[in-house]
Design a protein around this motif. Structure first.
Motif, mmCIF file in Angstrom:
data_model
loop_
_atom_site.group_PDB
_atom_site.id
_atom_site.type_symbol
_atom_site.label_atom_id
_atom_site.label_comp_id
_atom_site.label_asym_id
_atom_site.label_seq_id
_atom_site.Cartn_x
_atom_site.Cartn_y
_atom_site.Cartn_z
ATOM 1 N N ALA A 339 0.974 52.887 37.408
ATOM 2 C CA ALA A 339 -0.335 52.378 36.958
ATOM 3 C C ALA A 339 -0.572 52.685 35.480
ATOM 4 O O ALA A 339 -1.696 52.527 34.987
ATOM 5 C CB ALA A 339 -1.439 52.994 37.806
ATOM 6 N N MET A 340 0.468 53.081 34.765
ATOM 7 C CA MET A 340 0.304 53.399 33.339
ATOM 8 C C MET A 340 -0.270 52.192 32.602
ATOM 9 O O MET A 340 0.245 51.085 32.731
ATOM 10 C CB MET A 340 1.651 53.797 32.735
ATOM 11 C CG MET A 340 1.566 54.216 31.268
ATOM 12 S SD MET A 340 3.191 54.677 30.564
ATOM 13 C CE MET A 340 3.462 56.267 31.344
ATOM 14 N N LYS A 344 -0.358 52.434 26.803
ATOM 15 C CA LYS A 344 0.545 53.592 26.812
ATOM 16 C C LYS A 344 2.009 53.149 26.884
ATOM 17 O O LYS A 344 2.884 53.758 26.276
ATOM 18 C CB LYS A 344 0.212 54.521 27.990
ATOM 19 C CG LYS A 344 -1.016 55.381 27.762
ATOM 20 C CD LYS A 344 -1.175 56.443 28.828
ATOM 21 C CE LYS A 344 -0.215 57.603 28.605
ATOM 22 N NZ LYS A 344 -0.444 58.733 29.533
ATOM 23 N N ILE A 345 2.262 52.088 27.645
ATOM 24 C CA ILE A 345 3.630 51.551 27.704
ATOM 25 C C ILE A 345 4.043 51.068 26.322
ATOM 26 O O ILE A 345 5.160 51.331 25.869
ATOM 27 C CB ILE A 345 3.739 50.416 28.744
ATOM 28 C CG1 ILE A 345 3.525 50.971 30.161
ATOM 29 C CG2 ILE A 345 5.094 49.726 28.642
ATOM 30 C CD1 ILE A 345 3.530 49.917 31.259
ATOM 31 N N ASP A 346 3.131 50.387 25.622
ATOM 32 C CA ASP A 346 3.430 49.916 24.271
ATOM 33 C C ASP A 346 3.738 51.090 23.338
ATOM 34 O O ASP A 346 4.602 50.996 22.456
ATOM 35 C CB ASP A 346 2.260 49.098 23.715
ATOM 36 C CG ASP A 346 2.114 47.739 24.395
ATOM 37 O OD1 ASP A 346 3.088 47.315 25.060
ATOM 38 O OD2 ASP A 346 1.037 47.121 24.274
ATOM 39 N N ALA A 347 3.019 52.205 23.537
ATOM 40 C CA ALA A 347 3.276 53.398 22.720
ATOM 41 C C ALA A 347 4.674 53.956 23.000
ATOM 42 O O ALA A 347 5.369 54.417 22.084
ATOM 43 C CB ALA A 347 2.216 54.463 22.994
ATOM 44 N N LEU A 348 5.108 53.873 24.264
ATOM 45 C CA LEU A 348 6.461 54.311 24.609
ATOM 46 C C LEU A 348 7.507 53.396 23.973
ATOM 47 O O LEU A 348 8.568 53.852 23.536
ATOM 48 C CB LEU A 348 6.648 54.337 26.137
ATOM 49 C CG LEU A 348 5.885 55.414 26.906
ATOM 50 C CD1 LEU A 348 6.124 55.257 28.407
ATOM 51 C CD2 LEU A 348 6.293 56.820 26.462
ATOM 52 N N VAL A 349 7.191 52.098 23.925
ATOM 53 C CA VAL A 349 8.104 51.143 23.278
ATOM 54 C C VAL A 349 8.268 51.516 21.805
ATOM 55 O O VAL A 349 9.395 51.548 21.276
ATOM 56 C CB VAL A 349 7.590 49.699 23.419
ATOM 57 C CG1 VAL A 349 8.462 48.751 22.600
ATOM 58 C CG2 VAL A 349 7.571 49.271 24.885
ATOM 59 N N GLU A 350 7.176 51.818 21.120
ATOM 60 C CA GLU A 350 7.245 52.208 19.707
ATOM 61 C C GLU A 350 8.027 53.504 19.536
ATOM 62 O O GLU A 350 8.786 53.668 18.585
ATOM 63 C CB GLU A 350 5.830 52.349 19.128
ATOM 64 C CG GLU A 350 5.093 51.030 18.959
ATOM 65 C CD GLU A 350 5.885 50.038 18.117
ATOM 66 O OE1 GLU A 350 6.328 50.401 17.004
ATOM 67 O OE2 GLU A 350 6.082 48.889 18.595
ATOM 68 N N TYR A 351 7.820 54.427 20.463
ATOM 69 C CA TYR A 351 8.556 55.694 20.418
ATOM 70 C C TYR A 351 10.056 55.427 20.546
ATOM 71 O O TYR A 351 10.875 55.976 19.796
ATOM 72 C CB TYR A 351 8.084 56.611 21.550
ATOM 73 C CG TYR A 351 8.779 57.952 21.593
ATOM 74 C CD1 TYR A 351 8.390 58.988 20.759
ATOM 75 C CD2 TYR A 351 9.844 58.184 22.478
ATOM 76 C CE1 TYR A 351 9.028 60.222 20.787
ATOM 77 C CE2 TYR A 351 10.488 59.413 22.517
ATOM 78 C CZ TYR A 351 10.071 60.427 21.672
ATOM 79 O OH TYR A 351 10.724 61.633 21.705
ATOM 80 N N ALA A 364 7.044 47.857 36.877
ATOM 81 C CA ALA A 364 6.090 48.731 37.562
ATOM 82 C C ALA A 364 5.965 48.277 39.014
ATOM 83 O O ALA A 364 5.851 47.074 39.303
ATOM 84 C CB ALA A 364 4.733 48.671 36.871
ATOM 85 N N ILE A 365 6.028 49.248 39.913
ATOM 86 C CA ILE A 365 5.888 48.928 41.337
ATOM 87 C C ILE A 365 4.465 49.281 41.751
ATOM 88 O O ILE A 365 4.065 50.452 41.727
ATOM 89 C CB ILE A 365 6.900 49.727 42.189
ATOM 90 C CG1 ILE A 365 8.325 49.551 41.627
ATOM 91 C CG2 ILE A 365 6.838 49.275 43.643
ATOM 92 C CD1 ILE A 365 9.365 50.417 42.320
#
Length: 596
Positions: A339-340, A344-351, A364-365
């Motif tokens: 449920a992220m 936040k997922i976009d922030a992980l992509v940038e990281y 995501a399930i």
């Protein structure tokens, strides 16, 4: 005015005074942490390296002169106090080791006065590190830093005692040596006696400890100061300390065994942690495949999974392109993070992009078993189900995919795994997970230099069964090299050494040395190999890193008495600094105008 200690001797450190001393006269010395004048009675918290002790001054007990001096006391005054130990009248202070007692002062001497310090001398200081390091001698008074220094001393003492019991001899090797071209940049020391020639400060005692094995000393160790002119980070310093050792007539298992027992002793004595032996071992290949790192943090799972075979027929261009260029598609399962939010997922992509990724794919399930997927239009529901199942995905999980050359994929997912663990608070500082990583590649290819370089150093023994490939497939040759990893940090490393002259010469040839260059740089070692060399192996720990992890410090600077900052300067002493022109003339060194 400062007074003399004449006729006084300290009887106890502050926390050495206990309830068993009640009624006894003691003499304690230290720094004033705090002074509170309650009108007719003065309370002073006295501090030394052991901790705090409360002192009470009443004029009827200590006399007018001492009471008058007590009224002048301020933070960081250095004092000597003689008094009688009593049980605390105001009840026990559970937060202090000496919380059940106090000392009723009979006599006070002010040994040294202090200006108001630029920051409070207290634990967990919020003062900026730059200011603390400028006044490092004050920072070192803080109880948490003093605790770090004392633990460092204990570890060094334990290591010395253990290794001595195991038959190791402590032998010092030179700190002014010949510069060698492999490894990090050397710090150079100009010679006045040999104008135009330079010593180097050692990056490690490597060659000398191998020569000690040639000399028959069998088992050597030292706590060695080492120097590397490299860019700094939280766990690096330009000068550092190694617990360095070398053993003769041994192979990999012998070195790992003695070091496991050393680690067990240190962590039991210092942390009261029972380290289960043997320590888990992973080959370098397995560590990379499972964790994307050759120093994986084993405190949590979130392992990498290679799903290249499952997506090889996809039309998703990101996966397809990676596989066509010989790369792979791998994924991690961030359990419970399905449920992220997209932000936040976009922030992980940038990281991930910071480690070479062009992007991240995700699946995501949802709790109802349906999927939210960034590449769903390229795969059927059944294919997504097979993919999720292969990764152990269940409702509520988030699967993250990287596709590229293996090196990039490992770097991206290995670091993403750690970032997620930080966000999910999975990294407990009081949990210690050790791992041996073994069978490193002997060589790695440098695109920049257009040649193979040694992954460890040029004196590492190849695996016996791989040596035949040294000319035909040098990148596939594994080394008898091993690292000891703690909580995702390499704290030590070593290898079995080459002890045959022909293999050593061939190794240097592979690294691009001509015979003349090899002789010029390493001739004294190659010559020694002509006179009977025992098989030998060794290991060195970064003592500073070990202490950093034991005490849970965020920076290596918190466990070194006088550290440098990121530009390798000392804020306290202002080193490095220009020197007198006369000194340069003696060394026959000139400074170019561009350098000024």
């Amino acid at each position: 005015m400062a007074e003399s200690m004449l006729g006084l001797k300290r009887s106890h450190r502050c926390t050495e005074v206990t309830t068993a001393d009640a009624g006894k006269e003691v003499t304690v010395m230290g720094w004033v942490q705090k002074s509170r004048n309650k009108g007719g009675i003065i309370f002073v918290d006295l501090r030394d390296r052991s901790g705090l002790l409360q002192i009470i001054f009443e004029e009827s007990e200590c006399g007018a002169e001492s009471f008058s001096k007590a009224e002048r006391l301020r933070s960081e005054f250095v004092v000597a106090i003689t008094g009688v130990v009593e049980s605390r009248a105001g009840g026990v202070n559970e937060n202090l080791a000496t919380g059940a007692i106090e000392v009723r002062a009979r006599d006070l001497r002010i040994l040294s006065e202090s200006e108001t310090p630029p920051f409070p001398i207290e634990e967990n200081s919020k003062t900026k590190e730059e200011l603390r390091l400028k006044y490092r001698y004050l920072d070192l008074r803080r109880p948490d830093i003093q605790k770090n220094m004392m633990i460092r001393s204990q570890v060094a003492t334990l290591a010395r005692a253990f290794l001595a019991e195991e038959g190791f001899l402590e032998i010092e090797t030179p700190t002014m040596i010949k510069s060698t071209p492999e490894g990090a940049r050397d710090y150079l020391v100009p010679s006045r006696v040999h104008p135009g020639s330079f010593y180097a400060l050692p990056q490690s005692p490597q060659l000398y400890k191998q020569l000690l094995m040639c000399s028959g000393y069998d088992r050597y160790f030292q706590l060695a100061r080492c120097y590397r002119d490299e860019d700094l980070r939280a766990d690096r310093q330009p000068e550092f300390t190694q617990i360095d050792m070398e053993l003769s007539f041994v192979d990999v298992d012998d070195v790992l065994n003695v070091n496991e027992r050393l680690l067990k002793k240190i962590f039991k004595e210092i942390c009261n942690c029972d380290l289960p032996l043997p320590i888990e071992r992973l080959t370098w290949r397995e560590a990379m495949d499972r964790f994307g790192s050759d120093k994986p943090d084993m405190r949590f799972g979130m392992e990498l999974n290679d799903v290249s075979e499952l997506v090889k027929d996809t039309e998703f261009v990101v996966f397809k392109g990676a596989l066509e260029m010989g790369g792979s598609v791998r994924a991690i399962n961030a359990e419970g993070q399905g449920a992220m939010p997209r932000k936040k997922i976009d922030a992980l992509v940038e990281y991930a992009k910071g480690f070479g990724a062009k992007g991240l794919a995700y699946l995501a399930i949802n709790e109802d078993g349906t999927y939210k997927c960034s590449f769903s239009k390229f795969m059927t529901e059944e294919e997504l189900h097979i993919l999720a199942e292969a990764l152990g995905g269940k409702p509520g999980d988030l699967l993250l995919f990287a596709a590229d050359k293996d090196k990039v994929v490992f770097d991206v997912l290995g670091n993403l795994r750690l970032e997620l663990a930080r966000q999910l608070d999975l990294l407990k500082k009081n949990e210690f997970k050790f791992l041996w990583v073994t069978e490193f590649p002997l060589l790695e290819y440098s695109e920049e230099q257009g040649r193979y370089t040694a992954m460890h150093h040029p004196f590492t023994m190849p695996m016996d069964e791989d040596w035949a490939m040294i000319d035909t497939n040098p990148g596939a040759v594994r080394a008898k090299a091993y690292d000891i990893v703690l909580n995702g940090t390499e704290i030590g490393g070593g290898s079995v050494r080459i002890h045959q002259g022909d293999i050593q010469s061939k190794m240097l040839e592979i690294l691009g040395f001509s015979k003349e260059q090899a002789q010029e740089q390493f001739g004294f070692l190659l010559d020694a190999f002509k006179f009977g060399v025992p098989p030998h192996a060794g290991l060195a720990y970064g003592l500073d890193r070990v202490i950093m992890l034991i005490v849970g410090a965020d920076s290596i600077r918190d466990v070194i008495a006088f550290p440098k900052v990121k530009d390798a300067s000392c804020l306290m002493s202002e080193a490095p600094a220009p020197v007198d022109s006369k000194q340069l003339e003696e060394l026959r060194i000139g400074i170019s105008k561009d350098s000024e």
